[in-house]
Design a protein around this motif. Structure first.
Motif, PDB file in Angstrom:
ATOM      1  N   ARG A 193      31.941  56.213  57.853  1.00  0.00           N
ATOM      2  CA  ARG A 193      32.348  54.968  58.510  1.00  0.00           C
ATOM      3  C   ARG A 193      32.730  53.973  57.412  1.00  0.00           C
ATOM      4  NH1 ARG A 193      29.613  52.261  63.776  1.00  0.00           N
ATOM      5  NH2 ARG A 193      30.802  50.306  63.817  1.00  0.00           N
ATOM      6  N   VAL A 194      33.974  53.508  57.420  1.00  0.00           N
ATOM      7  CA  VAL A 194      34.479  52.695  56.321  1.00  0.00           C
ATOM      8  C   VAL A 194      35.259  51.503  56.873  1.00  0.00           C
ATOM      9  CG1 VAL A 194      34.685  54.736  54.856  1.00  0.00           C
ATOM     10  CG2 VAL A 194      36.688  53.908  56.102  1.00  0.00           C
ATOM     11  N   SER A 195      35.506  50.542  55.993  1.00  0.00           N
ATOM     12  CA  SER A 195      36.445  49.462  56.276  1.00  0.00           C
ATOM     13  C   SER A 195      37.469  49.442  55.152  1.00  0.00           C
ATOM     14  CB  SER A 195      35.740  48.114  56.371  1.00  0.00           C
ATOM     15  OG  SER A 195      35.052  47.804  55.179  1.00  0.00           O
ATOM     16  N   PHE A 196      38.681  49.023  55.480  1.00  0.00           N
ATOM     17  CA  PHE A 196      39.739  48.951  54.482  1.00  0.00           C
ATOM     18  C   PHE A 196      39.774  47.539  53.911  1.00  0.00           C
ATOM     19  CE2 PHE A 196      42.116  52.267  57.245  1.00  0.00           C
ATOM     20  CZ  PHE A 196      41.309  53.285  56.739  1.00  0.00           C
ATOM     21  N   GLU A 197      39.465  47.412  52.636  1.00  0.00           N
ATOM     22  CA  GLU A 197      39.355  46.103  52.007  1.00  0.00           C
ATOM     23  C   GLU A 197      40.445  45.907  50.961  1.00  0.00           C
ATOM     24  OE1 GLU A 197      37.199  43.977  53.024  1.00  0.00           O
ATOM     25  OE2 GLU A 197      35.936  45.280  54.254  1.00  0.00           O
ATOM     26  N   PRO A 198      40.923  44.651  50.776  1.00  0.00           N
ATOM     27  CA  PRO A 198      41.918  44.380  49.736  1.00  0.00           C
ATOM     28  C   PRO A 198      41.338  44.720  48.352  1.00  0.00           C
ATOM     29  CG  PRO A 198      41.722  42.517  51.238  1.00  0.00           C
ATOM     30  CD  PRO A 198      40.583  43.442  51.546  1.00  0.00           C
ATOM     31  N   ALA A 199      42.218  45.197  47.477  1.00  0.00           N
ATOM     32  CA  ALA A 199      41.780  45.522  46.122  1.00  0.00           C
ATOM     33  C   ALA A 199      41.361  44.259  45.394  1.00  0.00           C
ATOM     34  CB  ALA A 199      42.908  46.212  45.350  1.00  0.00           C
ATOM     35  N   ALA A 200      40.325  44.380  44.567  1.00  0.00           N
ATOM     36  CA  ALA A 200      39.847  43.237  43.797  1.00  0.00           C
ATOM     37  C   ALA A 200      40.920  42.795  42.803  1.00  0.00           C
ATOM     38  CB  ALA A 200      38.574  43.607  43.054  1.00  0.00           C
ATOM     39  N   SER A 201      41.094  41.499  42.681  1.00  0.00           N
ATOM     40  CA  SER A 201      42.095  40.963  41.744  1.00  0.00           C
ATOM     41  C   SER A 201      41.596  41.020  40.342  1.00  0.00           C
ATOM     42  CB  SER A 201      42.414  39.501  42.125  1.00  0.00           C
ATOM     43  OG  SER A 201      43.263  38.914  41.156  1.00  0.00           O
ATOM     44  N   ASP A 202      42.536  41.256  39.394  1.00  0.00           N
ATOM     45  CA  ASP A 202      42.162  41.285  37.968  1.00  0.00           C
ATOM     46  C   ASP A 202      42.002  39.890  37.394  1.00  0.00           C
ATOM     47  OD1 ASP A 202      44.345  44.112  37.396  1.00  0.00           O
ATOM     48  OD2 ASP A 202      42.220  44.047  37.919  1.00  0.00           O
ATOM     49  N   THR A 203      42.426  38.884  38.154  1.00  0.00           N
ATOM     50  CA  THR A 203      42.363  37.515  37.642  1.00  0.00           C
ATOM     51  C   THR A 203      41.146  36.792  38.168  1.00  0.00           C
ATOM     52  OG1 THR A 203      43.718  36.735  39.488  1.00  0.00           O
ATOM     53  CG2 THR A 203      44.861  37.396  37.454  1.00  0.00           C
TER      54      THR A 203
END
Length: 203
Positions: A193-203
Motif C-alpha cells: 500500500r503506497v502513495s505517490f509523492e513528489p520527489a524531494a527538491s535538491d534545493t
C-alpha cells in the motif's frame, strides 16, 4: 484481482488485510487472463491472445457476456464513460464500456518519443497510470493526448518474488476514497500500500 497463465487464470475477490479469499471464478484453461476493471455493476477482464473480453456481474462474479477485440490484451481501466486498454505497444485504445467497440486510440509519448510495452493500467481522477513492462517506472498519462505528464519511480518497492526475469512490477490498483494505491508484481508474494509523492527538491 485477476491472475494469468494458461490453466491457472482466474478472477477472485479477497480481503487485502487478512488475505482471505471471498469469491473466485476460473477461466477456461485455454484462456490467459490479463487486465481487469470494474465499470458500474460489471467487471471486464481481458485475455492475452484470444481476443476475448469477458464480462462478469461485479457482485456475483457470474459471467454475463463476451466481446471480441483485435490484437493482444494487456491492461484495462475505466475512465468516466469509457474503457481504456493497452496491448503491449505504445498505443492506448478508448472503448465503449457496453460493447467494447473502439472509439479512438492515442500513442503514449514521453518527451515526444513513443513509449512501448505499456502494460498494467489504472484510471484515477482523469489520469491513466501505467507501468512499462520490465520497468519500475509508473507513468501518469493524459488519456486524451497520450502524453506522459509524470513519472513515479517505484524501484524502492521490494521485489520478493522468485528469481525470474518475468517476475516484475505489473500491478497497480487505486484504493477508493484515498490518494493511495496497491502495488504488486507478477508472482509477487506481497501487496504494498503506497502513495505517490513528489520527489524531494535538491534545493
Amino acid at each position: 484481482m485477476g491472475t494469468g497463465q494458461y490453466g491457472e487464470s482466474r478472477l477472485y475477490r479477497f480481503d487485502p488485510v487478512t488475505g482471505d479469499e471471498r469469491a473466485s471464478v476460473d477461466l477456461d484453461p485455454q484462456l490467459f487472463g490479463e487486465g481487469i476493471t470494474q465499470f458500474e455493476d460489471s467487471i471486464w477482464q481481458l485475455t492475452w491472445k484470444a481476443g476475448e473480453a469477458i464480462r462478469y456481474n461485479a457482485a456475483t462474479l457470474k459471467e454475463t457476456g463476451r466481446a471480441h477485440y483485435e490484437g493482444e490484451g494487456w491492461g484495462l481501466c475505466a475512465l468516466d464513460n469509457e474503457l481504456i486498454t493497452s496491448d503491449g505497444t505504445a498505443e492506448l485504445r478508448h472503448l465503449d464500456p457496453d460493447n467494447f467497440e473502439e472509439r479512438s486510440r492515442v500513442t503514449v509519448t514521453r518527451d515526444g518519443a513513443p513509449v512501448n510495452e505499456i502494460n498494467e493500467l489504472e484510471c484515477v481522477d482523469g489520469h491513466v497510470y501505467a507501468n512499462v513492462w520490465f520497468s519500475t517506472d509508473i507513468l501518469r498519462i493524459d488519456p486524451a493526448t497520450g502524453k506522459v505528464t509524470g513519472v513515479i519511480d517505484a524501484s524502492g518497492v521490494k521485489n520478493n518474488a522468485a528469481d525470474d526475469p518475468n517476475n516484475v512490477l505489473n500491478g497497480i490498483a487505486h484504493i477508493k476514497g484515498t490518494d493511495q494505491f496497491y502495488v504488486t508484481g507478477k508472482r509477487w508474494p506481497d501487496l504494498y500500500r503506497v502513495s505517490f509523492e513528489p520527489a524531494a527538491s535538491d534545493t
